[in-house]
Write a protein that holds these residues in place. Structure first.
Motif, PDB file in Angstrom:
ATOM      1  N   GLU A 104     -50.409 -46.957 -36.024  1.00  0.00           N
ATOM      2  CA  GLU A 104     -51.809 -46.543 -35.963  1.00  0.00           C
ATOM      3  C   GLU A 104     -52.718 -47.369 -36.870  1.00  0.00           C
ATOM      4  O   GLU A 104     -53.842 -47.702 -36.493  1.00  0.00           O
ATOM      5  CB  GLU A 104     -51.942 -45.063 -36.343  1.00  0.00           C
ATOM      6  CG  GLU A 104     -51.209 -44.124 -35.391  1.00  0.00           C
ATOM      7  CD  GLU A 104     -51.346 -42.671 -35.814  1.00  0.00           C
ATOM      8  OE1 GLU A 104     -52.042 -42.402 -36.815  1.00  0.00           O
ATOM      9  OE2 GLU A 104     -50.738 -41.806 -35.164  1.00  0.00           O
ATOM     10  N   THR A 105     -52.252 -47.696 -38.067  1.00  0.00           N
ATOM     11  CA  THR A 105     -53.103 -48.361 -39.053  1.00  0.00           C
ATOM     12  C   THR A 105     -53.216 -49.851 -38.743  1.00  0.00           C
ATOM     13  O   THR A 105     -52.202 -50.564 -38.665  1.00  0.00           O
ATOM     14  CB  THR A 105     -52.529 -48.179 -40.466  1.00  0.00           C
ATOM     15  OG1 THR A 105     -52.343 -46.777 -40.722  1.00  0.00           O
ATOM     16  CG2 THR A 105     -53.477 -48.771 -41.502  1.00  0.00           C
ATOM     17  N   LEU A 116     -50.482 -46.392 -29.158  1.00  0.00           N
ATOM     18  CA  LEU A 116     -49.032 -46.354 -29.107  1.00  0.00           C
ATOM     19  C   LEU A 116     -48.583 -44.911 -29.321  1.00  0.00           C
ATOM     20  O   LEU A 116     -49.119 -44.210 -30.193  1.00  0.00           O
ATOM     21  CB  LEU A 116     -48.407 -47.245 -30.184  1.00  0.00           C
ATOM     22  CG  LEU A 116     -48.796 -48.731 -30.194  1.00  0.00           C
ATOM     23  CD1 LEU A 116     -47.938 -49.474 -31.215  1.00  0.00           C
ATOM     24  CD2 LEU A 116     -48.663 -49.363 -28.826  1.00  0.00           C
ATOM     25  N   THR A 117     -47.606 -44.457 -28.554  1.00  0.00           N
ATOM     26  CA  THR A 117     -47.117 -43.083 -28.646  1.00  0.00           C
ATOM     27  C   THR A 117     -45.623 -43.104 -28.925  1.00  0.00           C
ATOM     28  O   THR A 117     -44.842 -43.704 -28.174  1.00  0.00           O
ATOM     29  CB  THR A 117     -47.389 -42.320 -27.335  1.00  0.00           C
ATOM     30  OG1 THR A 117     -48.795 -42.278 -27.113  1.00  0.00           O
ATOM     31  CG2 THR A 117     -46.846 -40.908 -27.398  1.00  0.00           C
ATOM     32  N   ARG A 118     -45.237 -42.474 -30.025  1.00  0.00           N
ATOM     33  CA  ARG A 118     -43.837 -42.464 -30.438  1.00  0.00           C
ATOM     34  C   ARG A 118     -43.134 -41.242 -29.854  1.00  0.00           C
ATOM     35  O   ARG A 118     -43.586 -40.109 -30.013  1.00  0.00           O
ATOM     36  CB  ARG A 118     -43.738 -42.445 -31.964  1.00  0.00           C
ATOM     37  CG  ARG A 118     -42.300 -42.593 -32.507  1.00  0.00           C
ATOM     38  CD  ARG A 118     -42.312 -42.523 -34.020  1.00  0.00           C
ATOM     39  NE  ARG A 118     -43.025 -43.639 -34.608  1.00  0.00           N
ATOM     40  CZ  ARG A 118     -42.447 -44.746 -35.076  1.00  0.00           C
ATOM     41  NH1 ARG A 118     -41.128 -44.884 -35.011  1.00  0.00           N
ATOM     42  NH2 ARG A 118     -43.172 -45.704 -35.618  1.00  0.00           N
ATOM     43  N   ARG A 128     -43.559 -53.965 -38.593  1.00  0.00           N
ATOM     44  CA  ARG A 128     -44.871 -53.697 -38.020  1.00  0.00           C
ATOM     45  C   ARG A 128     -44.867 -53.998 -36.513  1.00  0.00           C
ATOM     46  O   ARG A 128     -43.944 -54.634 -36.001  1.00  0.00           O
ATOM     47  CB  ARG A 128     -45.928 -54.551 -38.713  1.00  0.00           C
ATOM     48  CG  ARG A 128     -46.190 -54.159 -40.165  1.00  0.00           C
ATOM     49  CD  ARG A 128     -47.110 -55.162 -40.833  1.00  0.00           C
ATOM     50  NE  ARG A 128     -47.512 -54.716 -42.176  1.00  0.00           N
ATOM     51  CZ  ARG A 128     -48.159 -55.476 -43.057  1.00  0.00           C
ATOM     52  NH1 ARG A 128     -48.450 -56.748 -42.747  1.00  0.00           N
ATOM     53  NH2 ARG A 128     -48.491 -54.998 -44.235  1.00  0.00           N
ATOM     54  N   PHE A 129     -45.915 -53.547 -35.835  1.00  0.00           N
ATOM     55  CA  PHE A 129     -46.065 -53.800 -34.408  1.00  0.00           C
ATOM     56  C   PHE A 129     -47.119 -54.875 -34.183  1.00  0.00           C
ATOM     57  O   PHE A 129     -48.141 -54.913 -34.885  1.00  0.00           O
ATOM     58  CB  PHE A 129     -46.518 -52.531 -33.674  1.00  0.00           C
ATOM     59  CG  PHE A 129     -45.536 -51.405 -33.710  1.00  0.00           C
ATOM     60  CD1 PHE A 129     -44.526 -51.317 -32.760  1.00  0.00           C
ATOM     61  CD2 PHE A 129     -45.617 -50.420 -34.690  1.00  0.00           C
ATOM     62  CE1 PHE A 129     -43.619 -50.274 -32.783  1.00  0.00           C
ATOM     63  CE2 PHE A 129     -44.717 -49.371 -34.721  1.00  0.00           C
ATOM     64  CZ  PHE A 129     -43.706 -49.294 -33.770  1.00  0.00           C
ATOM     65  N   LEU A 130     -46.876 -55.714 -33.199  1.00  0.00           N
ATOM     66  CA  LEU A 130     -47.907 -56.611 -32.703  1.00  0.00           C
ATOM     67  C   LEU A 130     -48.195 -56.187 -31.270  1.00  0.00           C
ATOM     68  O   LEU A 130     -47.274 -56.053 -30.451  1.00  0.00           O
ATOM     69  CB  LEU A 130     -47.447 -58.068 -32.752  1.00  0.00           C
ATOM     70  CG  LEU A 130     -48.548 -59.103 -32.464  1.00  0.00           C
ATOM     71  CD1 LEU A 130     -49.597 -59.109 -33.570  1.00  0.00           C
ATOM     72  CD2 LEU A 130     -47.944 -60.499 -32.300  1.00  0.00           C
ATOM     73  N   VAL A 131     -49.478 -55.958 -30.972  1.00  0.00           N
ATOM     74  CA  VAL A 131     -49.889 -55.399 -29.685  1.00  0.00           C
ATOM     75  C   VAL A 131     -50.901 -56.332 -29.033  1.00  0.00           C
ATOM     76  O   VAL A 131     -51.808 -56.848 -29.710  1.00  0.00           O
ATOM     77  CB  VAL A 131     -50.525 -53.999 -29.872  1.00  0.00           C
ATOM     78  CG1 VAL A 131     -50.880 -53.384 -28.519  1.00  0.00           C
ATOM     79  CG2 VAL A 131     -49.588 -53.080 -30.644  1.00  0.00           C
ATOM     80  N   LEU A 158     -54.917 -60.011 -30.261  1.00  0.00           N
ATOM     81  CA  LEU A 158     -53.682 -59.377 -30.689  1.00  0.00           C
ATOM     82  C   LEU A 158     -54.028 -58.519 -31.898  1.00  0.00           C
ATOM     83  O   LEU A 158     -54.882 -58.888 -32.706  1.00  0.00           O
ATOM     84  CB  LEU A 158     -52.628 -60.411 -31.077  1.00  0.00           C
ATOM     85  CG  LEU A 158     -52.337 -61.531 -30.070  1.00  0.00           C
ATOM     86  CD1 LEU A 158     -51.264 -62.456 -30.633  1.00  0.00           C
ATOM     87  CD2 LEU A 158     -51.930 -60.972 -28.724  1.00  0.00           C
ATOM     88  N   VAL A 159     -53.352 -57.376 -32.023  1.00  0.00           N
ATOM     89  CA  VAL A 159     -53.600 -56.487 -33.157  1.00  0.00           C
ATOM     90  C   VAL A 159     -52.269 -56.180 -33.835  1.00  0.00           C
ATOM     91  O   VAL A 159     -51.311 -55.770 -33.171  1.00  0.00           O
ATOM     92  CB  VAL A 159     -54.287 -55.170 -32.722  1.00  0.00           C
ATOM     93  CG1 VAL A 159     -54.480 -54.251 -33.922  1.00  0.00           C
ATOM     94  CG2 VAL A 159     -55.629 -55.464 -32.057  1.00  0.00           C
TER      95      VAL A 159
END
Length: 604
Positions: free
Chosen positions: A212-213, A465-467, A193-196, A204-205
Motif C-alpha cells: 500500500e505505501t 493490490l489485495t492480499r 517490496r512490490f513493483l507495479v 511503474l510504482v
C-alpha cells in the motif's frame, strides 16, 4: 466482380441514428444525436475493450483527433463481445483506462452495430458534415486513409458552407485520486517490496511490502517513448542480473529498469507497431514489436506474450536479438508444433519448471508451452475457442474462464488464473485435471504474485493490490456458461461467394512490386462446415462450398491488403497495411444469402 477493384458509385446513404441502452459517456450527461453533430466530419469507431486491435485503433486515432479537433468528432460505439463488457461501469472504466478522449455510446445490445451492418471489431465508419455515410473500414492500419479523407471533406464542405468549426461535444470526467490507476502487473523485488505497472498513469510504482505505501514512482507519468517515459506498461519480469524487464505495451517495446540506479533503458522494439511483412527476427532494437503484454524468464531467455499479433516471441539478452517462438499471427485456438499454433491475444505468462503457462485471453483459455524434441509445442489445458466462455468449475474438458489476463505458478505445481472478466481467482491442477475457484468478488484481477503463504492479486479496476491467504478449500460457484451473442447471418446451402471488398484509398494503389499485395485465409468452426474453400490464398474473392448436414457455425476470415501512395514522382512512396480478422456466425437455411461481402476498406 474482383473484390479488389474500385467499388461502384452508389446512392448516398443517410447515417442511421446512434442509439444504445447503456447511454453516453464523456458528454457531461448529455445524450447526443446525429443532429448535434451536423456540420462535423464524424468518425464512428465500433470497438470493444477486450480487443487489442480496437486498442490499436484508439492509438491510431489520437493524432487525427488532435490535428482536426475543430472539424472532426470521433464517436466510440462500444459493442461488447463478452458478458462483462455489457456492464456499464466496466465500459466507463475502460474509457478511462485507455484514455478515450471522445464521446462513447454504450451499446450493450448491439443496436447501432446492427443498424450499420457491422461484422467485426474494430470497424470505422465516416459520416460527412451533411449526415451521409461516405466510407467504412474494418480492422487497423487505416489512419493515413482517414486523414486524407477528412482533409477532402473539410475542403469540400468548407466550399459548400456545410462545415462547422469549433469545439466538439467531449466533456472530460472528473479525475479520481488513488495511488494506483488501473494497475496491470506486479513483481516482488529482492527487497520484498512490490513493483507495479501503473498502466493508465504510464508509470511503474514501487510499494512497500505492505502493498500500500508508495516508495517511489518511476517515469514521468506522461505518455511517451522518452528516456523516462512509458505508454501503458503491463508485464514485468525479474532478470538474472537483477534488473526488471518491462513490457511497454503501447510503445511496442521492451524496457529495463534498474532498481539500484533507477536507470530506464530500451532493449527491444523501435517504438512503432509491427505490421505484416516486416522482419520477425534480428537485432532487438531494429525489429518492431506489437503490444507486448507480459514477459517471463524461461528456457534461458525472455518470452514475450505478443498480444498484438497473437504470437509468442523471445528476447535473448546475451545476443540482443528477438525472434518469433510460437504462433502464425492467425487468431484462434490451435495446438501443435510451436510454429503452427494459433493464439488469441496471449496476455499472461508464468514459468514453472518444464512448462511456460499462458493466459490466452480472447479464447478464454489456459495454455502452455513445453519442449518437444529439439523445439517447442503448444498445448491447451482449459478452453475451447474464441466464442465460448463462462464461469464453470470441474473437469478441465468442460471448465470455462472469461477473458483471463494473468497466470501464477503455485508451489504445489498447480496454476492460479486471474480470471479477469469473472472477477475471480481460479486454480487448475494438472495432477487431477480439475478447475476450482479460489476467490470471488475481486474486480478485474489482471495478475497475482506469491508472497509466502499469501497470494497478492492485482485488482485492476479497484486500483489496488489485495492480499489473500491461499485457501485450503475452493469456493463453490454456480456454473454459468456463455457464448458470444451476435446475430447469425443466414446463408443458403451449397455454394457461397465470399468477397472481401477492398478499395485502395484515394491517392493510393495496390502494391504489387513484389508479388500479390493481398492475402486471404478462411477456416470454420466446426471445420466440417466447409466442404471446400478453407485455407490460404492471395485472391480476396473465393467460392466456398458448405457441407451437407451442418446447419450452423462460424466462418473465420482473415484478410490483408497492402497499398502504397500513388505518386510517380516519389521513388520511395509510403506504403500502408490494412488487415482484419472476422468471425462471422452463420446459419444455413433455404433462401439464405448466396454472397457474403466483408468490407476491409470501401463500401459493401
Amino acid at each position: 466482380m474482383n473484390a479488389a477493384s474500385p467499388a461502384p458509385r452508389r446512392p448516398r446513404v443517410r447515417a442511421p441514428e446512434l442509439v444504445g441502452k447503456g447511454g453516453w459517456i464523456n458528454t457531461g450527461g448529455k445524450n447526443l444525436t446525429l443532429a448535434d453533430l451536423r456540420g462535423k466530419c464524424v468518425v464512428v469507431d465500433f470497438w470493444t475493450f477486450c480487443c487489442v486491435n480496437c486498442l490499436h485503433v484508439l492509438d491510431e486515432l489520437r493524432e487525427l483527433e488532435e490535428k482536426h479537433r475543430d472539424t472532426v468528432v470521433i464517436i466510440g460505439v462500444h459493442s461488447p463481445k463478452f458478458v462483462h463488457e455489457a456492464d456499464h461501469q466496466a465500459v466507463v472504466d475502460a474509457v478511462e483506462r485507455y484514455e478515450v478522449h471522445h464521446p462513447v455510446l454504450d451499446d450493450p445490445e448491439l443496436a447501432t452495430w446492427k443498424q450499420y451492418a457491422v461484422r467485426a471489431w474494430p470497424t470505422l465508419v465516416v459520416i460527412d458534415p451533411e449526415g451521409y455515410v461516405v466510407a467504412q473500414h474494418a480492422g487497423e492500419g487505416h489512419a493515413h486513409a482517414l486523414a486524407a479523407l477528412v482533409e477532402e471533406l473539410e475542403t469540400e464542405h468548407a466550399a459548400k458552407g456545410t462545415l462547422r468549426r469549433g469545439d466538439g461535444p467531449y466533456v472530460a470526467p472528473e479525475p479520481e485520486a488513488t495511488d494506483l490507476r488501473f494497475p496491470g502487473k506486479a513483481v516482488v523485488l529482492p527487497t520484498g517490496r512490490f513493483l507495479v505497472s501503473d498502466s493508465t498513469r504510464h508509470q511503474l510504482v514501487e510499494l512497500e511490502a505492505d502493498g500500500e505505501t508508495v516508495v517511489r514512482r518511476i517515469g514521468t507519468g506522461e505518455r511517451g517513448f522518452g528516456p523516462e517515459s512509458f505508454s501503458e506498461p503491463q508485464g514485468l519480469a525479474l532478470l538474472p542480473d537483477g534488473k526488471v524487464l518491462v513490457a511497454d505495451t503501447v510503445n511496442h517495446a521492451l524496457r529495463t529498469y534498474d532498481p539500484e540506479t533507477g536507470v530506464i533503458s530500451t532493449v527491444a522494439g523501435t517504438g512503432r507497431q509491427w505490421m505484416q511483412g516486416q522482419p520477425t527476427s534480428g537485432p532487438a532494437r531494429e525489429v518492431a514489436l506489437s503490444s507486448p503484454w507480459d514477459v517471463a524468464w524461461w528456457a534461458d531467455r525472455v518470452w514475450i506474450a505478443m498480444a498484438g499479433v497473437h504470437q509468442l516471441w523471445t528476447y535473448d539478452p546475451a545476443t540482443g536479438t528477438v525472434a518469433v517462438a510460437a504462433g502464425t499471427t492467425n487468431e484462434g485456438l490451435v495446438d501443435g508444433p510451436a510454429d503452427e499454433a494459433w493464439f488469441a491475444q496471449p496476455s499472461g505468462l508464468a514459468a514453472a519448471g518444464d512448462r511456460l503457462w499462458l493466459a490466452d485471453s480472447e479464447t478464454s483459455a489456459l495454455r502452455y508451452v513445453e519442449r518437444d524434441g529439439d523445439g517447442f509445442a503448444v498445448r491447451t489445458a482449459v478452453g475451447t475457442g474464441l466464442f465460448d466462455f463462462g464461469h464453470r468449475d470441474g473437469d478441465a474438458a468442460q471448465a470455462l474462464f472469461q477473458h483471463p489476463l494473468g497466470v501464477t505458478a503455485l508451489p504445489d505445481g498447480s496454476v492460479a488464473v486471474s480470471d479477469t472478466y469473472n472477477h475471480a481467482l481460479r486454480r487448475y491442477d494438472p495432477a487431477t485435471g480439475e478447475v476450482t475457484t479460489l476467490a470471488t468478488d475481486l474486480r478485474e484481477p489482471s495478475d497475482a504474485v506469491l508472497v509466502g503463504d499469501d497470494i497478492v492479486v492485482v485488482e485492476s479496476a479497484r486500483h489496488r493490490l489485495t492480499r489473500l491467504r491461499l485457501p485450503e478449500e475452493a469456493v463453490r460457484v454456480e456454473a454459468v456458461a456463455h457464448r458470444t451473442q451476435r446475430a447469425a447471418t443466414d446463408i443458403a446451402p451449397g455454394r457461397l461467394q465470399l468477397d472481401v471488398v477492398f478499395q485502395a484509398p484515394a491517392g493510393q494503389k495496390l502494391d504489387t512490386r513484389y508479388g500479390p499485395s493481398t492475402r486471404l485465409l478462411v477456416s470454420a468452426t466446426p471445420p466440417e462446415l466447409l466442404a471446400e474453400g478453407s485455407g490460404a490464398g492471395t485472391d480476396l474473392a473465393r467460392e466456398l462450398v458448405l457441407a451437407d448436414g451442418v446447419t450452423e457455425g462460424v466462418l473465420h476470415v482473415s484478410a490483408m491488403a497492402a497499398s502504397c501512395d500513388d505518386d510517380p514522382e516519389n521513388e520511395y512512396p509510403a506504403c500502408h497495411m490494412h488487415q482484419q480478422d472476422w468471425g462471422v456466425p452463420v446459419r444455413v437455411v433455404a433462401g439464405g444469402a448466396e454472397r457474403l461481402p466483408l468490407v476491409l476498406a470501401g463500401l459493401a
